[in-house]
Structure formats: structure tokens, C-alpha cells
Design a protein around this motif. Structure first.
Motif, PDB file in Angstrom:
ATOM      1  N   LEU A   1     -46.618  17.789  -7.275  1.00 48.27           N
ATOM      2  CA  LEU A   1     -45.835  17.739  -6.045  1.00 48.27           C
ATOM      3  C   LEU A   1     -46.592  18.522  -4.980  1.00 48.27           C
ATOM      4  O   LEU A   1     -46.295  19.672  -4.751  1.00 48.27           O
ATOM      5  CB  LEU A   1     -44.463  18.378  -6.258  1.00 48.27           C
ATOM      6  CG  LEU A   1     -43.658  17.884  -7.444  1.00 48.27           C
ATOM      7  CD1 LEU A   1     -42.708  18.961  -7.914  1.00 48.27           C
ATOM      8  CD2 LEU A   1     -42.897  16.646  -7.074  1.00 48.27           C
TER       9      LEU A   1
ATOM     10  N   SER B   1     -37.035  19.043 -11.862  1.00 46.25           N
ATOM     11  CA  SER B   1     -37.165  18.076 -10.796  1.00 46.25           C
ATOM     12  C   SER B   1     -36.130  16.949 -10.954  1.00 46.25           C
ATOM     13  O   SER B   1     -35.537  16.495  -9.980  1.00 46.25           O
ATOM     14  CB  SER B   1     -38.611  17.586 -10.786  1.00 46.25           C
ATOM     15  OG  SER B   1     -38.706  16.293 -10.390  1.00 46.25           O
TER      16      SER B   1
ATOM     17  N   ARG C   1     -28.503   5.914 -17.912  1.00 51.22           N
ATOM     18  CA  ARG C   1     -29.289   5.940 -16.691  1.00 51.22           C
ATOM     19  C   ARG C   1     -30.655   6.571 -16.971  1.00 51.22           C
ATOM     20  O   ARG C   1     -31.682   6.109 -16.493  1.00 51.22           O
ATOM     21  CB  ARG C   1     -28.583   6.709 -15.578  1.00 51.22           C
ATOM     22  CG  ARG C   1     -29.389   6.708 -14.283  1.00 51.22           C
ATOM     23  CD  ARG C   1     -28.765   7.544 -13.200  1.00 51.22           C
ATOM     24  NE  ARG C   1     -27.501   7.034 -12.744  1.00 51.22           N
ATOM     25  CZ  ARG C   1     -27.389   6.042 -11.871  1.00 51.22           C
ATOM     26  NH1 ARG C   1     -28.458   5.472 -11.382  1.00 51.22           N
ATOM     27  NH2 ARG C   1     -26.210   5.629 -11.487  1.00 51.22           N
TER      28      ARG C   1
ATOM     29  N   LEU D   1     -46.024  14.137 -14.559  1.00 49.14           N
ATOM     30  CA  LEU D   1     -45.706  13.755 -13.184  1.00 49.14           C
ATOM     31  C   LEU D   1     -46.908  14.122 -12.329  1.00 49.14           C
ATOM     32  O   LEU D   1     -47.536  15.142 -12.561  1.00 49.14           O
ATOM     33  CB  LEU D   1     -44.489  14.536 -12.681  1.00 49.14           C
ATOM     34  CG  LEU D   1     -43.137  14.164 -13.230  1.00 49.14           C
ATOM     35  CD1 LEU D   1     -42.070  14.982 -12.517  1.00 49.14           C
ATOM     36  CD2 LEU D   1     -42.859  12.699 -13.026  1.00 49.14           C
ATOM     37  N   PRO D   2     -47.204  13.274 -11.327  1.00 50.75           N
ATOM     38  CA  PRO D   2     -48.257  13.692 -10.413  1.00 50.75           C
ATOM     39  C   PRO D   2     -47.792  14.970  -9.713  1.00 50.75           C
ATOM     40  O   PRO D   2     -46.601  15.180  -9.505  1.00 50.75           O
ATOM     41  CB  PRO D   2     -48.370  12.534  -9.436  1.00 50.75           C
ATOM     42  CG  PRO D   2     -47.136  11.730  -9.600  1.00 50.75           C
ATOM     43  CD  PRO D   2     -46.602  11.994 -10.961  1.00 50.75           C
TER      44      PRO D   2
ATOM     45  N   ARG E   1     -32.845   4.026 -18.281  1.00 48.82           N
ATOM     46  CA  ARG E   1     -33.314   3.065 -17.266  1.00 48.82           C
ATOM     47  C   ARG E   1     -34.366   3.703 -16.368  1.00 48.82           C
ATOM     48  O   ARG E   1     -35.353   3.061 -16.008  1.00 48.82           O
ATOM     49  CB  ARG E   1     -32.129   2.561 -16.430  1.00 48.82           C
ATOM     50  CG  ARG E   1     -31.147   1.704 -17.212  1.00 48.82           C
ATOM     51  CD  ARG E   1     -30.279   0.882 -16.287  1.00 48.82           C
ATOM     52  NE  ARG E   1     -29.546   1.675 -15.322  1.00 48.82           N
ATOM     53  CZ  ARG E   1     -28.359   2.225 -15.548  1.00 48.82           C
ATOM     54  NH1 ARG E   1     -27.774   2.061 -16.713  1.00 48.82           N
ATOM     55  NH2 ARG E   1     -27.763   2.930 -14.621  1.00 48.82           N
ATOM     56  N   VAL E   2     -34.151   4.977 -16.009  1.00 48.55           N
ATOM     57  CA  VAL E   2     -35.138   5.677 -15.182  1.00 48.55           C
ATOM     58  C   VAL E   2     -36.467   5.731 -15.927  1.00 48.55           C
ATOM     59  O   VAL E   2     -37.532   5.483 -15.362  1.00 48.55           O
ATOM     60  CB  VAL E   2     -34.654   7.102 -14.842  1.00 48.55           C
ATOM     61  CG1 VAL E   2     -35.761   7.908 -14.186  1.00 48.55           C
ATOM     62  CG2 VAL E   2     -33.440   7.050 -13.928  1.00 48.55           C
TER      63      VAL E   2
ATOM     64  N   LEU F   1     -37.592   3.671 -18.197  1.00 46.09           N
ATOM     65  CA  LEU F   1     -38.216   2.342 -18.159  1.00 46.09           C
ATOM     66  C   LEU F   1     -38.906   2.111 -16.828  1.00 46.09           C
ATOM     67  O   LEU F   1     -40.038   1.623 -16.767  1.00 46.09           O
ATOM     68  CB  LEU F   1     -37.155   1.245 -18.359  1.00 46.09           C
ATOM     69  CG  LEU F   1     -36.610   1.029 -19.749  1.00 46.09           C
ATOM     70  CD1 LEU F   1     -35.677  -0.167 -19.740  1.00 46.09           C
ATOM     71  CD2 LEU F   1     -37.748   0.792 -20.718  1.00 46.09           C
ATOM     72  N   ALA F   2     -38.205   2.465 -15.739  1.00 45.42           N
ATOM     73  CA  ALA F   2     -38.774   2.254 -14.404  1.00 45.42           C
ATOM     74  C   ALA F   2     -40.033   3.089 -14.232  1.00 45.42           C
ATOM     75  O   ALA F   2     -40.988   2.657 -13.581  1.00 45.42           O
ATOM     76  CB  ALA F   2     -37.750   2.592 -13.330  1.00 45.42           C
ATOM     77  N   MET F   3     -40.041   4.294 -14.836  1.00 44.58           N
ATOM     78  CA  MET F   3     -41.237   5.141 -14.738  1.00 44.58           C
ATOM     79  C   MET F   3     -42.383   4.545 -15.539  1.00 44.58           C
ATOM     80  O   MET F   3     -43.526   4.485 -15.065  1.00 44.58           O
ATOM     81  CB  MET F   3     -40.925   6.546 -15.254  1.00 44.58           C
ATOM     82  CG  MET F   3     -40.002   7.326 -14.344  1.00 44.58           C
ATOM     83  SD  MET F   3     -39.394   8.822 -15.136  1.00 44.58           S
ATOM     84  CE  MET F   3     -40.878   9.811 -15.148  1.00 44.58           C
ATOM     85  N   LEU F   4     -42.085   4.076 -16.762  1.00 41.33           N
ATOM     86  CA  LEU F   4     -43.126   3.453 -17.585  1.00 41.33           C
ATOM     87  C   LEU F   4     -43.728   2.267 -16.856  1.00 41.33           C
ATOM     88  O   LEU F   4     -44.931   2.033 -16.892  1.00 41.33           O
ATOM     89  CB  LEU F   4     -42.529   2.981 -18.913  1.00 41.33           C
ATOM     90  CG  LEU F   4     -42.182   4.061 -19.923  1.00 41.33           C
ATOM     91  CD1 LEU F   4     -41.568   3.421 -21.163  1.00 41.33           C
ATOM     92  CD2 LEU F   4     -43.411   4.862 -20.312  1.00 41.33           C
ATOM     93  N   SER F   5     -42.860   1.509 -16.145  1.00 45.07           N
ATOM     94  CA  SER F   5     -43.335   0.327 -15.436  1.00 45.07           C
ATOM     95  C   SER F   5     -44.312   0.682 -14.335  1.00 45.07           C
ATOM     96  O   SER F   5     -45.060  -0.151 -13.868  1.00 45.07           O
ATOM     97  CB  SER F   5     -42.163  -0.434 -14.825  1.00 45.07           C
ATOM     98  OG  SER F   5     -41.279  -0.823 -15.842  1.00 45.07           O
ATOM     99  N   ARG F   6     -44.251   1.927 -13.884  1.00 47.64           N
ATOM    100  CA  ARG F   6     -45.199   2.336 -12.853  1.00 47.64           C
ATOM    101  C   ARG F   6     -46.292   3.232 -13.448  1.00 47.64           C
ATOM    102  O   ARG F   6     -46.885   4.039 -12.753  1.00 47.64           O
ATOM    103  CB  ARG F   6     -44.457   3.054 -11.723  1.00 47.64           C
ATOM    104  CG  ARG F   6     -43.671   2.078 -10.873  1.00 47.64           C
ATOM    105  CD  ARG F   6     -43.262   2.693  -9.561  1.00 47.64           C
ATOM    106  NE  ARG F   6     -42.077   3.503  -9.696  1.00 47.64           N
ATOM    107  CZ  ARG F   6     -41.759   4.473  -8.859  1.00 47.64           C
ATOM    108  NH1 ARG F   6     -42.553   4.761  -7.856  1.00 47.64           N
ATOM    109  NH2 ARG F   6     -40.654   5.154  -9.026  1.00 47.64           N
ATOM    110  N   GLY F   7     -46.515   3.088 -14.748  1.00 53.44           N
ATOM    111  CA  GLY F   7     -47.682   3.719 -15.346  1.00 53.44           C
ATOM    112  C   GLY F   7     -47.500   5.159 -15.786  1.00 53.44           C
ATOM    113  O   GLY F   7     -48.472   5.859 -15.990  1.00 53.44           O
ATOM    114  N   TYR F   8     -46.249   5.614 -15.928  1.00 55.29           N
ATOM    115  CA  TYR F   8     -46.003   6.998 -16.359  1.00 55.29           C
ATOM    116  C   TYR F   8     -46.589   7.218 -17.754  1.00 55.29           C
ATOM    117  O   TYR F   8     -46.391   6.405 -18.640  1.00 55.29           O
ATOM    118  CB  TYR F   8     -44.501   7.255 -16.379  1.00 55.29           C
ATOM    119  CG  TYR F   8     -44.079   8.604 -16.919  1.00 55.29           C
ATOM    120  CD1 TYR F   8     -44.318   9.752 -16.185  1.00 55.29           C
ATOM    121  CD2 TYR F   8     -43.429   8.701 -18.140  1.00 55.29           C
ATOM    122  CE1 TYR F   8     -43.901  10.979 -16.667  1.00 55.29           C
ATOM    123  CE2 TYR F   8     -43.009   9.918 -18.624  1.00 55.29           C
ATOM    124  CZ  TYR F   8     -43.248  11.057 -17.888  1.00 55.29           C
ATOM    125  OH  TYR F   8     -42.837  12.268 -18.352  1.00 55.29           O
TER     126      TYR F   8
END
Lengths: 240, 255
Positions: B223, B153, B203, B220-221, B206-207, B209-216
């Protein structure tokens, strides 16, 4: 609401980025966190949802202290929108991406769909729900990135350089969206006119400490205060 | 920016085959290929039957035959290899035109060519009728381990970003007068790839980090779980079903 006390942090390589930051943001406020490149703004932001753990001092959100035991709840309360939307948007479609956060919070089915649609409506991107993120313009991606965080219904929204790389129209559209939100905002930026446009209050972070805090208009009118951390209004601008 | 729909192999349409859930198509493709591979290579008619059934499926999908045809170029290296086999294989020789070639080699070449071609056409049909993201969802549905689903993905999402980055680096490089004309310029290309690797790696961080910030938290939920009805399984089963029957008949007759 957001309470940072005596926060200090050094990276593993020994570089110290924060030297005792005290910051208090009240519910419903929109606060600009101003600072030049390398002032420690992003480091500070990464403490607010527990990505980085404080070397000293504490961070608490609505009375809940950030510790490793409550990271899930902290990350629900604190929504961070990162600077590059390509870092934030990684799922195959806009819908999947906006659903990512709330799904991690345990939402499923209709409740999840409603949440996703509502968040996209708030940023005016609901017509693009089934598009892949890489087929959107940069401004559109930035707005979807905002929606990915709104969908988690955070108590405080933290935006890292929200205006960077946006053309004037996208910049204004994003400002309209932010103004319409009923949520506490901490906006990290060195775009001083944007701070003035959106935030009542500004805090200056310089060399890892808070160097100034006050009404944005007064902070930006204080030439001495701005000069030390190398912040400057763009050519031709003055605040009166 | 790429095409409006999925990936370069995808041919937009709404046929019965396009509408089948991806996991049904994946299962059908694997069964079909297994049946073709198991078909004895001494007889020609089973392969003609396989080909007829497959072309029938392509016609149902309304993907133009020419569309499949041009994309079969990918098979060329195997064709070349198959053509060489009769000349290098050992065993009794037979005359084919002006050449003396190995008889077992000839059979091996035929089998390689026939089985390979059928496999390529079937794969192209599956690719042309399935959008990339549905393919990933299909693999997830088939219980492919989560890390592999996530890798696919992410590849899907970031291929264009990385390609865009590479082309910007190339433009910036060429703008400063660089032209790769000889082997002496290879170190520069090496540095470009090295820089691209480091940027992509950063990158990735950074991705994350951004995922952890949204509770990863490692998963993955899903699809959009798309279940297949028994009717859809039946439609998807036609082609591999025919292939299995042909293969079985050929095995019985060959006895």
C-alpha cells in the motif's frame, strides 16, 4: 479466441452443473450468455479462468489451454467482473484496488500508475481515484469493478450480470462504457433487453448444455427457444 | 455511509503530526508508552512533565483538547478499578478524609491512573492524526507479518459492508413485527448473528475468488511504500525522547 470443448463439471457434493458445453467466441465479438438462475452460467464462467478445474473437456484462451501450470497467464488474458462489486473491491482506496491486478502481474512505479489512471479514465471514474470504495454509489462501484479488470488489459472481458441492481441511468452509462471498449466481451445475464442492446450474438445455456446460439435478435424472437430454459422478455416487450 | 475521512477517531488536519508517516507515529507511540511505564511511580513530577510534553504535542497537532477529552471515556473501567484498589489492597493504612485506605494501594492506584491516562491520550493523539489505511500501511512498513496486515486491511474495508448487512437484516426483521423485549427473543438475535456469520463467510469466499481471478498469489501489493526522512524521524522522536529523558532523570533521582 475462447474455445470451450465438451466441458463437464460436477461439484464435490455430486451435483452436476455442466454436461458437455461447446462454445467458441471470436476475437472482438460481444456475446451474451443467457440462461435462467441455476443453469450453470457462473459455474461455466469460473472454468474460463481456471478457478474451477474441468471434470471433462477443455478450455483454451487464444490457443493456450487452461491448466494449473499457466493460471497466471490465463488470468491475465481472462478478466472476470463479478456480480457484486463489494466482492470485487476490497482494498482501502479505488487506486489500490485498480492497481491490485496489474501489481500481481509484476507492474510497479510509473507503469502501474499509468495503467491505473487509464483504466479509470475508460470508465469515467478517474476523479474518484483516492476515495474508499465503500463511499461510492452502487453504479460507481460497478464501474470501478470494471476498471479493476481493464487495468489488467485482458483479451476477453467476462461480465457476470453487469446490469443487476443498476438504475436506468447507471445501466445506460455502463452500456456506453462497454460499447467504447475494444475488447472481446462475454456477458452473462438474464437481462434480455440488455443483451440485445450490447451483443450481436447470444448463446443460451440451459441445464448445463448450450441450447441455442445465434444472432441476438433472432434468438430473442424465437419464442419456443426462449420458453424451454424459462427465459422471458419483460412484460410488454417484443423483438421484431 | 461513514464520515468522509477514514475512521471515527480520525480528526482531519494538516499539522506536522498529521503529516508524519504512520510508522514513525507507531514507533513514537510505543517508545513513549514504554518510557511512561518505566517511570518510577513514587514521584509526581515526572508524570507532570510527561503530561506537559504530551499536551504540547496535542496542541501542535491542532486536535482540540475537548475532542481528545470526550474520547477518553474509554478509560472509565480502568478508573473505576483504580479507585477501588486503595480500599481492597492490604498493608499499612492511612486516613484519606473519612476513609482508612491502604497506603501501597493508594500508590498503585495513582500509578495505574497516571500511566493509563497518559497512554490513552497518546493513543488517541496517534489515532486522531492518522487515517486508518495509513495505519495499516505503517504496520506493513514495520514488517508486521503479511497475514496480519491483510486481516487488518480487510477488516477496514468490510466493517461497513457487514454493519450495513446487519442493519438491513434488522430492518427486515423489525418490519415483520419483531421487537427484542425479553430474554425469550434472544434465540432470534442468535439466528441473526448466525446468518450474518454465514453470509460474511460466503462473501469471504467470493472475495477470495475475485482476488484469485486477478492473479492473487498470497501477497497484497504494497500500500504505497512511504519512507520517512531523517527529519521526520527527528520530529517523531521529540515526544518519546523527552519522555525517555524524564524517565531516566526520575530513575537517577530516585536512587
Amino acid at each position: 479466441m475462447l474455445d470451450v470443448r465438451g466441458l463437464a463439471f460436477a461439484y464435490p457434493d455430486g451435483h452436476q452443473a455442466l454436461f458437455g458445453v461447446d462454445l467458441h467466441v471470436h476475437r472482438g465479438e460481444r456475446v451474451a450468455l443467457l440462461g435462467p438462475n441455476g443453469a450453470g452460467k457462473t459455474t461455466l464462467v469460473l472454468h474460463l479462468n481456471g478457478i474451477l478445474a474441468a471434470g471433462a473437456g477443455t478450455v483454451s484462451v487464444s490457443g493456450l489451454e487452461v491448466t494449473t501450470n499457466n493460471l497466471a497467464e490465463i488470468r491475465r488474458r481472462v478478466g472476470i467482473i463479478f456480480q457484486d462489486p463489494d466482492d470485487q473491491l476490497f482494498m482501502p482506496t479505488v487506486r489500490d484496488d485498480v492497481a491490485f491486478g496489474p501489481a500481481n502481474l509484476g507492474l510497479r512505479g510509473d507503469a502501474l500508475d499509468t495503467r491505473v489512471l487509464r483504466a479509470l479514465e475508460q470508465v469515467g471514474m478517474d476523479a474518484f481515484i483516492d476515495r474508499p470504495p465503500h463511499h461510492l454509489s452502487y453504479g460507481q462501484r460497478r464501474r470501478v469493478a470494471v476498471a479493476t479488470v481493464l487495468a489488467m488489459e485482458p483479451e476477453i472481458l467476462i461480465m457476470d450480470e453487469p446490469s443487476s441492481n443498476l438504475d436506468p441511468a447507471s445501466r445506460r452509462e455502463l452500456a456506453d462504457i462497454v460499447r467504447a471498449l475494444d475488447v472481446t466481451v462475454l456477458m452473462v445475464t438474464h437481462d434480455l433487453p440488455y443483451a440485445l442492446e450490447l451483443c450481436e450474438r447470444s448463446v443460451i445455456l440451459s441445464d448445463g448444455v448450450i441450447a441455442g446460439d445465434g444472432r441476438t435478435r433472432e434468438v430473442l424472437a424465437d419464442a419456443d427457444l426462449l420458453a424451454r430454459p424459462r427465459l422471458e422478455l419483460p412484460y410488454g416487450f417484443t423483438v421484431v | 455511509m461513514g464520515a468522509g475521512h477514514g475512521h471515527t477517531l480520525h480528526y482531519h488536519g494538516h499539522s506536522a503530526i498529521h503529516r508524519l508517516p504512520a510508522h514513525v507515529k507507531i514507533v513514537a507511540l510505543v517508545l513513549f508508552v514504554l518510557a511512561v511505564v518505566a517511570t518510577p511511580r513514587e514521584a509526581f513530577w515526572p508524570y507532570a512533565a510527561h503530561l506537559t510534553a504530551l499536551v504540547g504535542a496535542v496542541l501542535v497537532s491542532r486536535v482540540p483538547l475537548s475532542y481528545i477529552g470526550t474520547r477518553m471515556v474509554v478509560e472509565v473501567p480502568f478508573v473505576v478499578f483504580a479507585l477501588l484498589v486503595p480500599f481492597v489492597a492490604i498493608g499499612p493504612r492511612v486516613a484519606v478524609g473519612p476513609f482508612e485506605v491502604s497506603a501501597p494501594g493508594l500508590v498503585a492506584a495513582w500509578a495505574l491512573l497516571a500511566k493509563g491516562t497518559l497512554g490513552v491520550i497518546a493513543s488517541l493523539l496517534a489515532a486522531a492524526t492518522t487515517e486508518a489505511r495509513d495505519l495499516v500501511a505503517g504496520f506493513e512498513r514495520l514488517r508486521l507479518p503479511q497475514p496480519l496486515v491483510q486481516i487488518m486491511s480487510f477488516m477496514l474495508r468490510y466493517t461497513e459492508v457487514v454493519a450495513g448487512e446487519l442493519s438491513r437484516m434488522r430492518i427486515a426483521r423489525d418490519s415483520r413485527g419483531f421487537r427484542a423485549r425479553s430474554i425469550r427473543q434472544w434465540p432470534v438475535l442468535g439466528h441473526t448473528l448466525g446468518a450474518l456469520f454465514i453470509r460474511s463467510y460466503e462473501r469471504g469466499e467470493r472475495v477470495h475468488l475475485a482476488m484469485l481471478s486477478r492473479g492473487y498469489a498470497g501477497r497484497l501489493p504494497s500500500l504505497h511504500p512511504r519512507t520517512a526522512t531523517s527529519g521526520e524521524w527527528a520530529v517523531g522522536g521529540i515526544l518519546p525522547g523527552v519522555a525517555v529523558l524524564v524517565c531516566a532523570a526520575a530513575l537517577v533521582i530516585a536512587r
